[in-house]
Design an enzyme around this catalytic site. Structure first.
Site, PDB file in Angstrom:
ATOM      1  N   HIS A   1       4.369   0.940   4.367  1.00  0.00           N
ATOM      2  CA  HIS A   1       2.960   0.731   3.944  1.00  0.00           C
ATOM      3  C   HIS A   1       1.972   1.135   5.041  1.00  0.00           C
ATOM      4  O   HIS A   1       0.778   1.264   4.758  1.00  0.00           O
ATOM      5  CB  HIS A   1       2.721  -0.717   3.471  1.00  0.00           C
ATOM      6  CG  HIS A   1       2.472  -1.718   4.558  1.00  0.00           C
ATOM      7  ND1 HIS A   1       1.702  -2.844   4.370  1.00  0.00           N
ATOM      8  CD2 HIS A   1       2.918  -1.777   5.833  1.00  0.00           C
ATOM      9  CE1 HIS A   1       1.663  -3.537   5.499  1.00  0.00           C
ATOM     10  NE2 HIS A   1       2.404  -2.928   6.393  1.00  0.00           N
TER      11      HIS A   1
ATOM     12  N   HIS B   1       0.796  -1.231   0.000  1.00  0.00           N
ATOM     13  CA  HIS B   1       0.000   0.000   0.000  1.00  0.00           C
ATOM     14  C   HIS B   1       0.830   1.283   0.000  1.00  0.00           C
ATOM     15  O   HIS B   1       0.288   2.376  -0.195  1.00  0.00           O
ATOM     16  CB  HIS B   1      -0.980  -0.008   1.178  1.00  0.00           C
ATOM     17  CG  HIS B   1      -2.291   0.619   0.868  1.00  0.00           C
ATOM     18  ND1 HIS B   1      -3.390   0.497   1.663  1.00  0.00           N
ATOM     19  CD2 HIS B   1      -2.679   1.422  -0.174  1.00  0.00           C
ATOM     20  CE1 HIS B   1      -4.409   1.170   1.129  1.00  0.00           C
ATOM     21  NE2 HIS B   1      -3.999   1.742   0.016  1.00  0.00           N
TER      22      HIS B   1
ATOM     23  N   GLU C   1      -1.917  -5.077  -1.780  1.00  0.00           N
ATOM     24  CA  GLU C   1      -1.660  -6.005  -0.649  1.00  0.00           C
ATOM     25  C   GLU C   1      -2.119  -7.439  -0.886  1.00  0.00           C
ATOM     26  O   GLU C   1      -2.196  -8.229   0.057  1.00  0.00           O
ATOM     27  CB  GLU C   1      -2.252  -5.464   0.668  1.00  0.00           C
ATOM     28  CG  GLU C   1      -1.691  -4.119   1.123  1.00  0.00           C
ATOM     29  CD  GLU C   1      -0.291  -4.199   1.775  1.00  0.00           C
ATOM     30  OE1 GLU C   1       0.237  -5.322   1.971  1.00  0.00           O
ATOM     31  OE2 GLU C   1       0.279  -3.116   2.067  1.00  0.00           O
TER      32      GLU C   1
HETATM   33  C1  DIR Z   1       0.512  -1.214  11.193  1.00  0.00           C
HETATM   34  C2  DIR Z   1       0.017  -2.202  10.154  1.00  0.00           C
HETATM   35  N1  DIR Z   1      -0.475  -0.199  11.478  1.00  0.00           N
HETATM   36  C3  DIR Z   1       1.833  -0.554  10.746  1.00  0.00           C
HETATM   37  N2  DIR Z   1      -0.400  -1.593   8.958  1.00  0.00           N
HETATM   38  C4  DIR Z   1      -0.871  -2.235   7.863  1.00  0.00           C
HETATM   39  O1  DIR Z   1       2.756  -1.287  10.427  1.00  0.00           O
HETATM   40  O2  DIR Z   1       1.904   0.654  10.725  1.00  0.00           O
HETATM   41  N3  DIR Z   1      -1.400  -1.629   6.878  1.00  0.00           N
HETATM   42  N4  DIR Z   1      -0.815  -3.547   7.794  1.00  0.00           N
HETATM   43  O3  DIR Z   1      -2.054  -2.145   5.820  1.00  0.00           O
HETATM   44 MN    MN Z   2      -3.252  -0.388   3.706  1.00  0.00          MN
END
Ligand code: DIR
Ligand code: MN
Ligand code: MN
Ligand code: MN
Length: 312
Positions: free
Chosen positions: A135, A95, A271
């Site tokens: 991401h 992402h 993703e």
């Molecule tokens: C979590 C996971 N908030 C981070 N984020 C994800 O790594 O900042 N986003 N998986 O899609």
């Molecule tokens: Mn995301």
């Protein structure tokens, strides 16, 4: 209608190998042919190729040079496709590519509203992130209100945040980090979590989101669709699945509504990791992807209209 497809086999925004193969498996599932069946003029621009920027690293932000190289190239490519009069479908990849696609969209169309469909808010900065994964940071990089929270990022000078956080709405949230929640509250960000989908239904949630971020129905719309917004029972192949997500039916309806606005000019689909799960899991997830993308570009579950001139 005209559509341009851009593949972004980028996976360094997170730690699991395999997301880079998203574009390949989605194309192999007859993406172009399915879109052509909708009567669209489809041009596949292939996968982007970019040069890594050799820059000094920044604390708690992995692969900044790779990310900067990829997203700057993607931004240019998105502007080019829009200039050719095509709506843009960007297939990831993770992402973090949203920084490139949305930057390109905003540079080309100026007045843009974004629906961020995700289990996560992707609103961390390098100071708040617990993972260091980029991401989890794209929304914070894109929005002007959050610009002051970042240090100088070498390699990212091409990207000045020009999107207001007031023009962003979340749908599908159910895994929000502590600081992300603080930011959502501080700025009053439009955010519909799974609780809201439960309470109001997906139809009303999408209309409420649109009326908040685009009250005059005049903006160019961008949907950034993280497949982990879906329930892992229906889309298991993704790096950070969270139980209790959107059904495929809800996701398809979301896309149908946005499509009917006639202002959807860019869709990110990200993703999907075909190296996670069994072969059957991959097939389920890829089919879900195709259905969601089709709905965004005009597929109707009521059946397609017969083109003029065929029946009479
Ligand atoms: C979590 C996971 N908030 C981070 N984020 C994800 O790594 O900042 N986003 N998986 O899609
Ligand atoms: Mn995301
Ligand atoms: Mn996510
Ligand atoms: Mn089908």
């Amino acid at each position: 209608g005209k559509v341009g497809i851009i593949g972004v086999p980028f996976e360094k925004g997170q730690r699991k190998k395999g997301v880079a193969h998203g574009p390949q498996v989605i194309r192999a599932a007859r993406l172009v042919q399915e879109l052509e069946l909708l009567g669209l003029d489809v041009k596949d621009y292939g996968d982007i190729s970019y040069e890594v920027k050799h820059v000094d690293g920044v604390n708690n932000m992995s692969y900044l040079g790779d990310f900067a190289g990829c997203t700057s190239c993607l931004s240019e490519q998105v502007q080019k496709v829009l200039k050719e009069g095509r709506r843009v479908l960007t297939i990831g990849g993770d992402h973090s590519l949203g920084v490139g696609s949305i930057d390109g969209h905003v540079k080309e169309k100026k007045d843009v509203a974004v629906i961020w469909v995700d289990a996560h808010a992707d609103l961390n900065t390098n100071k708040t992130s617990e993972s260091g994964n980029v991401h989890g940071m794209p929304v914070a990089l894109l929005t002007s209100e959050l610009a002051d929270y970042w240090p100088h990022l070498p390699g990212m000078d091409w990207q000045q945040p020009m999107l207001s956080i007031r023009n962003v709405a979340y749908i599908g949230l159910r895994s929000i980090d502590r600081y992300e929640r603080l930011v959502i509250e501080k700025f009053g960000i439009t955010a519909f979590g799974m609780e809201d989908v439960e309470r109001y239904g997906i139809h009303d949630v999408v209309y409420m989101a649109l009326s908040k971020i685009d009250p005059d129905e005049s903006k160019s719309l961008h949907v950034s669709f993280d497949i982990d917004s879906l329930d892992p029972l229906e889309a298991p192949c993704t790096g950070t699945p969270v139980r209790g997500g959107l059904s495929l039916r809800e996701a398809v309806h979301l896309m149908e509504i946005v499509c009917r606005s006639n202002r959807l000019n860019a869709l990110d689909f990200v993703e999907l990791n075909p190296h996670i799960g069994s072969q059957h899991d991959v097939q389920l997830t890829v089919e879900a992807a195709i259905h969601i993308i089709q709905a965004g570009f005009g597929y109707s579950r009521r059946g397609l209209k017969v083109p003029k001139g065929i029946t009479d």
